[in-house]
Write an enzyme that holds these catalytic residues in place. Structure first.
Site: not given
Ligand code: F6P
Length: 306
Positions: A112, A154, A170, A230
């Site tokens: 993240d 994510m 882009g 989509r």
């Molecule tokens: O590592 C952080 C993260 O990738 C976030 O972006 C995401 O919301 C979370 O982990 C998902 O966590 P888990 O695998 O515990 O559901």
């Protein structure tokens, strides 16, 4: 993360210290899952995704009893310093252990890229490349069918992955928690792209944005834009795979820096990258703040998506 584990172990050995690995993060620590690691134990892992030590979500580590138990387990094994590799939750745990008197240094690792005190965390660059490769493929089919794709990345609280992937792919529009946009704005951007003769449109949505990809599609389906929509939710593929060269080098540098600093008697900081240099930030500060996405990139993205 494996590249960081390897660097920590081998730097410790080079300094004449012993190294131990804790399995399954703080949960494994309070259960005493601690074992000695030699140079060969971390051989052949630099190219592997995930972590050989495994990990765990363990909210219970916020409890003082769990932290005390962690200290007892470390003492029982003769471990007197800790390198904690992970995201903001890991840094909060590390800050608490430092407060209790343990020598601790943190290394930021989070796709993240929301950890305060470093320009970039281990894993973020590799995840970004995974996203970009996926969007490139989606664009092929989007273009053939003259469709618009809404791609969800994510990033629970930070739009870094969506923002960076949107720029380098882009994208017509990027939705991130730090800079909300209305579905009408997305519709305008997509409509404009269609009017300018584009055969496809890409919208990148961060997991943490107000409207998720599916909810956004529902809203856009009711508006006339010229495109059929989509949705692709990339999910956990972003957290796996062989790390890129850049991430391996970052992990190696941070692993070496963490152990060398501990050896010099430094503690209570997280090592991170600032500019081209490795710099330390107090764990207490890291634990109390969050790194947001850089909105200058948002401005750039809007300007370049014409
Ligand atoms: O590592 C952080 C993260 O990738 C976030 O972006 C995401 O919301 C979370 O982990 C998902 O966590 P888990 O695998 O515990 O559901």
């Amino acid at each position: 993360m494996n590249a960081a584990v390897r660097a920590v172990v081998r730097t410790a050995l080079a300094l004449g210290l012993r190294a131990f690995g804790i399995r399954r993060a703080y949960e494994g620590l309070v259960r005493g899952e601690i074992s000695e690691l030699g140079a060969r134990d971390v051989g052949g892992i630099i190219q592997r995704g995930g972590t050989i030590l495994q990990t765990a979500r363990f909210p219970g580590f916020a409890e003082p009893e769990a932290q005390q138990e962690a200290l007892r387990q470390l003492e029982a094994k003769g471990v007197d310093a800790l390198v904690a590799i992970g995201g903001d939750g890991t840094m909060r745990g590390a800050a608490a252990l430092h407060q209790l008197g343990l020598a601790v240094i943190g290394i930021p690792a989070s796709i993240d890229n929301d950890v305060h005190g470093t320009d970039i965390s281990i894993g973020a660059d590799t995840a970004l490349n995974t996203i970009v490769a996926a969007i490139d493929k989606l664009r092929d089919t989007a273009s053939s069918h003259q469709r618009a794709f809404i791609v969800e990345t994510m990033g629970r609280r930070c739009g870094h992955l969506a923002l960076m992937s949107g720029i380098v792919s882009g994208a017509e529009m990027i939705m991130i928690p730090e800079r909300e946009a209305a579905p009408e704005d997305v519709a305008d951007a997509v409509r404009g792209a269609h009017a300018r003769g584009k055969t496809h449109a890409i919208i990148v949505v961060s997991e943490g944005a107000q409207l998720g990809a599916n909810a956004l599609k529902e809203r856009l389906d009711g508006m006339s834009t010229g495109f059929d929509f989509r949705v692709t939710i990339l999910g956990h593929v972003q957290r796996g795979g062989s790390p890129g060269a850049w991430d391996r080098l970052l992990a190696a540098r941070l692993g070496v820096a963490a152990v060398e600093r501990l050896h010099r008697g430094e503690s209570g900081v997280m090592v991170g990258l600032r500019g081209r240099e490795i710099a330390a930030t107090e764990l207490a500060e890291v634990a109390s703040r969050q790194r947001p996405a850089d909105l200058e990139y948002y401005r750039m993205a809007r300007m370049l998506a014409t």
